[in-house]
Design a protein around this motif. Structure first.
Motif, mmCIF file in Angstrom:
data_model
loop_
_atom_site.group_PDB
_atom_site.id
_atom_site.type_symbol
_atom_site.label_atom_id
_atom_site.label_comp_id
_atom_site.label_asym_id
_atom_site.label_seq_id
_atom_site.Cartn_x
_atom_site.Cartn_y
_atom_site.Cartn_z
ATOM 1 N N GLU A 4 57.133 34.394 22.154
ATOM 2 C CA GLU A 4 56.803 35.757 22.557
ATOM 3 C C GLU A 4 57.030 35.923 24.056
ATOM 4 N N ARG A 5 57.607 37.048 24.411
ATOM 5 C CA ARG A 5 57.823 37.284 25.833
ATOM 6 C C ARG A 5 56.499 37.679 26.486
ATOM 7 N N LYS A 6 56.294 37.178 27.672
ATOM 8 C CA LYS A 6 55.075 37.592 28.387
ATOM 9 C C LYS A 6 55.204 37.413 29.886
ATOM 10 N N LEU A 7 54.387 38.161 30.600
ATOM 11 C CA LEU A 7 54.283 37.981 32.043
ATOM 12 C C LEU A 7 52.947 37.299 32.292
ATOM 13 N N GLN A 8 53.029 36.036 32.633
ATOM 14 C CA GLN A 8 51.817 35.237 32.814
ATOM 15 C C GLN A 8 51.356 35.336 34.272
ATOM 16 N N PHE A 9 50.064 35.557 34.473
ATOM 17 C CA PHE A 9 49.541 35.626 35.843
ATOM 18 C C PHE A 9 49.022 34.258 36.281
ATOM 19 N N PRO A 10 48.944 34.017 37.576
ATOM 20 C CA PRO A 10 48.523 32.700 38.054
ATOM 21 C C PRO A 10 47.092 32.383 37.642
ATOM 22 N N GLU A 11 46.830 31.106 37.492
ATOM 23 C CA GLU A 11 45.482 30.683 37.147
ATOM 24 C C GLU A 11 44.512 31.144 38.235
ATOM 25 N N GLY A 12 43.349 31.599 37.817
ATOM 26 C CA GLY A 12 42.346 32.029 38.799
ATOM 27 C C GLY A 12 42.551 33.452 39.297
ATOM 28 N N PHE A 13 43.548 34.137 38.763
ATOM 29 C CA PHE A 13 43.775 35.532 39.154
ATOM 30 C C PHE A 13 42.517 36.340 38.822
ATOM 31 N N LEU A 14 42.109 37.217 39.739
ATOM 32 C CA LEU A 14 40.896 38.008 39.486
ATOM 33 C C LEU A 14 41.234 39.320 38.795
ATOM 34 N N TRP A 15 40.508 39.558 37.708
ATOM 35 C CA TRP A 15 40.665 40.797 36.936
ATOM 36 C C TRP A 15 39.337 41.530 36.943
ATOM 37 N N GLY A 16 39.368 42.784 37.361
ATOM 38 C CA GLY A 16 38.104 43.513 37.348
ATOM 39 C C GLY A 16 38.308 45.000 37.463
ATOM 40 N N THR A 17 37.179 45.681 37.621
ATOM 41 C CA THR A 17 37.222 47.110 37.881
ATOM 42 C C THR A 17 36.550 47.343 39.232
ATOM 43 N N ALA A 18 36.798 48.521 39.804
ATOM 44 C CA ALA A 18 36.191 48.867 41.088
ATOM 45 C C ALA A 18 35.339 50.120 40.902
ATOM 46 N N SER A 19 34.282 50.200 41.690
ATOM 47 C CA SER A 19 33.386 51.357 41.608
ATOM 48 C C SER A 19 32.695 51.511 42.957
ATOM 49 N N SER A 20 31.978 52.622 43.133
ATOM 50 C CA SER A 20 31.191 52.759 44.366
ATOM 51 C C SER A 20 29.802 53.275 44.023
ATOM 52 N N ALA A 21 28.859 52.972 44.906
ATOM 53 C CA ALA A 21 27.455 53.266 44.645
ATOM 54 C C ALA A 21 27.222 54.755 44.370
ATOM 55 N N HIS A 22 27.647 55.601 45.287
ATOM 56 C CA HIS A 22 27.299 57.017 45.145
ATOM 57 C C HIS A 22 27.906 57.623 43.885
#
Ligand code: FCB
Length: 462
Positions: A4-22
């Motif tokens: 299967e074709r894929k784009l593999q990201f480096p080990e330890g790559f951070l995946w998340g979402t961003a938000s702010s308090a207000h």
């Protein structure tokens, strides 16, 4: 048999979402944005109100992020809660943040904590906020206090979110509080914010030598509408200079362009004062020469005709979906900083209430990010804006950037298809062909080059 074709990201790559308090917490009634809302100055007259109710229940959304196998999450501290009056500290507010940070760690998510995301305590705003250089020391006192009290739970800090947006929207276009229109003041605020970042960097470094400390800017490519027109080129480049380049240059210890340098000093000790560069990227504009727009340096901005567009907002358009822009910005920041530090995409997202284009947009932007990594750029993480729909500043509740849909009246949540797709990407630490086929088949060609898996290859990064 083809793999299967894929784009593999480096080990330890951070995946998340961003938000702010207000935008998420709700009932933040002691900052300048609350006052702006009370004065009816948002475009819709709407108020943040209970927002996404994070002050009571952020954990329920953290659980959604955990289900998506995110390994990081970006959130901000609300200064006006922790220091409701100058010099008075609210221990219970601090304790709430300790609970949240602990919760994230238990869920195996690295917290990225923003120390300033657009909101100022009222007492600070009343003293002139960041328009006065001497006020920076209040912010640094706050930074020292919170880092000293949270350093056992967090070591990844983002000092100031988008100084360019805060300065230009608040002091040049007047769209954000305090609603001023004064170019020199806007540039002074920008300069003071960069100085505040630098001072915060050294303060945190002292309290937590192992901490990772950065800042982020909003980057928006500005391209000449007619590429061969010298006038369009000139105004696009001028706007680009002020919007995208000046703050980065200040962060690198360079001077303001002459003659502004006569009125605005460079930021002392800036060179070297960051462990990473944060990049917030959403869209780009075309710019054409327009004599009728002196306040915008004679440039009129508009989206490329025929482009795929995000949902429009009250103030106009939210912009074209332009994945290559992310690639260009990553290269631009890398080049301008001579590749001196790692890069994080600290925000990217789109206003898309029906999730019409989000799956494809996420995939194509990530493919561009992957391309940059393949070419050797040190990109270490991606934070999607945002986890759950929230209060979008002047646009109020009309903008929908969440992977998860929120009904602010009932507080009901409904994950959009993008949420499960993002989960699959984080789990695999890769974009696989199967993910693309299921969520945005039209992107198979743009991402993998051809529509079939014949001759499939895996692009593994080390
Ligand atoms: C960024 C802001 C963030 C949110 C997104 C849509 O400029 O940092 O708070 O408003 O745009």
């Amino acid at each position: 048999m083809t793999r299967e074709r894929k784009l593999q990201f480096p080990e330890g790559f951070l995946w998340g979402t961003a938000s702010s308090a207000h935008q998420c917490e709700g009932d933040n009634c002691n900052n300048q944005w609350y006052r702006w809302e009370q004065q009816g100055r948002t475009l819709t007259g709407e108020r943040s109100g209970a927002a996404a109710n994070w002050w009571q229940q952020a954990e329920r959304d953290f659980e959604l992020a955990e289900q998506m196998e995110n390994n990081a999450l970006r959130l901000s501290l609300e200064w006006s809660r922790i220091e409701p009056e100058a010099g008075r500290w609210d221990e219970s507010a601090l304790e709430r943040y300790r609970v949240l940070l602990r919760d994230l760690r238990q869920r195996h998510m690295t917290p990225l904590v923003t120390l300033h995301h657009f909101t100022d305590p009222l007492w600070f705003a009343e003293r002139g906020g960041f328009a006065r250089e001497e006020n920076i020391s209040y912010f640094i006192r706050f930074v020292r206090f919170v880092v000293a009290h949270l350093r056992d739970l967090c070591s990844f800090w983002l000092t100031i979110n988008e100084p360019n947006v805060y300065a230009f929207l608040g002091y040049l276009t007047g769209e954000f509080p305090p609603g001023e229109r004064d170019v020199l003041r806007a540039l002074r605020v920008l300069r003071n914010l960069m100085a505040a970042h630098v001072q915060a960097f050294y303060a945190i470094r002292e309290l937590q030598p192992e901490g990772q400390i950065g800042y982020c800017l909003n980057y928006r490519p500005l391209d000449p509408a007619t590429p061969w027109s010298p006038l369009d080129q000139a105004v696009a480049s001028l706007q680009d200079r002020f919007y995208n380049r000046v703050a980065l240059q200040l962060a690198e210890g360079q001077r303001f362009p002459w003659p502004l340098s006569l009125a605005l000093p460079a930021v002392p000790r800036a060179a070297g004062a960051r462990d990473y560069h944060g990049i917030n990227y959403y869209t780009r504009d075309l710019v054409c020469f327009d004599l009728g727009r002196p306040a915008e340096l004679f440039g009129r901005r508009f989206p490329r005709p025929g482009a795929l567009m995000q949902d429009p907002g009250r103030a106009g358009y939210f912009g074209e979906i332009y994945p290559e822009g992310l690639y260009r910005v990553l290269h631009q920041v890398y080049r301008s900083t001579r590749g001196n530090k790692p890069l994080y995409v600290t925000e990217h997202g789109l206003n898309d209430s029906e999730d019409r284009l989000r799956p494809r947009a996420i995939l194509e932007h990530l493919a561009m990010l992957h391309r940059a990594i393949r070419e050797g750029l040190p990109v270490r993480g991606y934070f999607h804006w945002t986890l759950v729909d929230n209060f979008e500043w002047n646009e109020g509740w009309g903008a929908h950037f969440g992977l998860v849909e929120l009904n602010p009246q009932t507080q009901e949540r409904r994950p959009r298809p993008s949420a499960s797709m993002f989960g699959e990407i984080c789990r695999a630490n890769a974009i696989t062909e199967s993910i693309v086929e299921r969520y945005a088949p039209e992107a198979v060609t743009t991402i993998f080059g051809s529509a079939t898996a014949l001759g499939g290859r895996t692009q593994v990064l080390t």
